[in-house]
Motif scaffolding. Structure first.
Motif, PDB file in Angstrom:
ATOM      1  N   VAL A  63      80.625  37.595  43.161  1.00 49.55           N
ATOM      2  CA  VAL A  63      81.274  36.947  41.829  1.00 49.55           C
ATOM      3  C   VAL A  63      82.469  36.235  42.314  1.00 49.55           C
ATOM      4  CG1 VAL A  63      81.910  37.025  39.586  1.00 49.55           C
ATOM      5  CG2 VAL A  63      80.468  38.746  40.374  1.00 49.55           C
ATOM      6  N   VAL A  85      78.862  30.068  33.672  1.00 49.10           N
ATOM      7  CA  VAL A  85      78.548  31.056  34.638  1.00 49.10           C
ATOM      8  C   VAL A  85      77.244  30.369  35.156  1.00 49.10           C
ATOM      9  CG1 VAL A  85      77.232  33.385  35.059  1.00 49.10           C
ATOM     10  CG2 VAL A  85      79.264  32.985  33.491  1.00 49.10           C
ATOM     11  N   TYR A  86      76.921  30.509  36.645  1.00 49.39           N
ATOM     12  CA  TYR A  86      75.947  30.019  37.035  1.00 49.39           C
ATOM     13  C   TYR A  86      75.765  30.923  38.436  1.00 49.39           C
ATOM     14  CZ  TYR A  86      78.717  26.778  39.982  1.00 49.39           C
ATOM     15  OH  TYR A  86      79.869  26.288  40.460  1.00 49.39           O
ATOM     16  N   ALA A  87      74.442  30.445  39.246  1.00 49.68           N
ATOM     17  CA  ALA A  87      74.287  31.284  40.540  1.00 49.68           C
ATOM     18  C   ALA A  87      74.113  30.363  41.492  1.00 49.68           C
ATOM     19  CB  ALA A  87      73.169  32.399  40.132  1.00 49.68           C
ATOM     20  N   GLN A 140      77.421  35.039  42.037  1.00 46.29           N
ATOM     21  CA  GLN A 140      77.515  34.211  40.832  1.00 46.29           C
ATOM     22  C   GLN A 140      78.823  33.552  40.665  1.00 46.29           C
ATOM     23  OE1 GLN A 140      76.039  37.220  41.094  1.00 46.29           O
ATOM     24  NE2 GLN A 140      73.982  36.388  40.300  1.00 46.29           N
ATOM     25  N   ILE A 159      76.798  37.802  34.029  1.00 45.31           N
ATOM     26  CA  ILE A 159      76.934  38.119  35.222  1.00 45.31           C
ATOM     27  C   ILE A 159      76.285  39.494  35.574  1.00 45.31           C
ATOM     28  CG2 ILE A 159      78.416  38.694  37.195  1.00 45.31           C
ATOM     29  CD1 ILE A 159      80.582  36.506  36.186  1.00 45.31           C
ATOM     30  N   GLN A 162      72.730  39.110  35.581  1.00 44.10           N
ATOM     31  CA  GLN A 162      72.104  38.494  36.741  1.00 44.10           C
ATOM     32  C   GLN A 162      71.991  39.601  37.932  1.00 44.10           C
ATOM     33  OE1 GLN A 162      73.809  34.764  37.737  1.00 44.10           O
ATOM     34  NE2 GLN A 162      73.671  33.966  35.611  1.00 44.10           N
TER      35      GLN A 162
END
Length: 176
Positions: A63, A85-87, A140, A159, A162
């Motif tokens: 993260v 928040v994205y990955a 993340q 998070i 995910q």
């Protein structure tokens, strides 16, 4: 907050000096007109647990607050500026990443060395050496927030969801 460069000159002369981030944050909030100084998060109970198995058997997730993007590709913020928040895939070559981060001390450092704040290369080496079991297929990215409430009630649960979907056992937290 205006910057006069004096702190940078002091650091150059004194290798043991440091950036006073807490003081800088308090000064910034004061200059923005906030009546109360920024309150740092504090927990009486630390929400960490010992892994259920040895690290050599664990899947490690990452993260980061380094606001990563892929060179030459539209970023998720380009289409959705409210995305916090994205990955991104961990299998991507590190030299394809860069940080969009704008709030860091440009007088003390640069963001040129992606491995220094996104340890994907080191984690791959740890897998090859048998020190960790595997690396999650994605990492993340958390846009830096100053809202502890939003971080705890919105971003952290996203998070966690995910990471659970990716079978992550332990997480490495990094920042810029």
């Amino acid at each position: 907050m205006a910057y006069d460069g004096a702190e940078s000159e002091t650091r150059a002369e004194d290798p043991m000096s440091h950036v006073r981030y807490i003081d800088k944050t308090r000064d910034y909030y004061r200059s923005e007109g906030y009546e109360r100084p920024y309150q740092w998060a504090r927990f009486e109970d630390v929400p960490f647990v010992r892994p259920a198995r040895p690290l050599a058997e664990c899947r490690v997730g990452v993260v980061t607050t380094s606001e990563m993007a892929l060179i030459g590709e539209a970023g998720i913020w380009d289409d959705n500026p409210r995305c916090d928040v994205y990955a991104l895939p961990t299998a991507t070559a590190v030299d394809r990443f860069y940080s969009k981060k704008e709030s860091y001390d440009r007088y003390a450092t640069t963001l040129d060395d992606v491995d220094s704040y996104l340890p994907l290369t080191g984690l791959a080496e740890a897998v090859a050496a048998g020190r960790i079991g595997s690396v999650a297929p994605r990492f993340q990215v958390l846009y830096s927030q100053y809202s502890q409430r939003k971080t705890m009630t919105v971003d952290a649960p996203e998070i966690l969801d995910q990471m659970r979907a990716d079978g992550v056992d332990v997480a490495v937290l990094t920042a810029v």
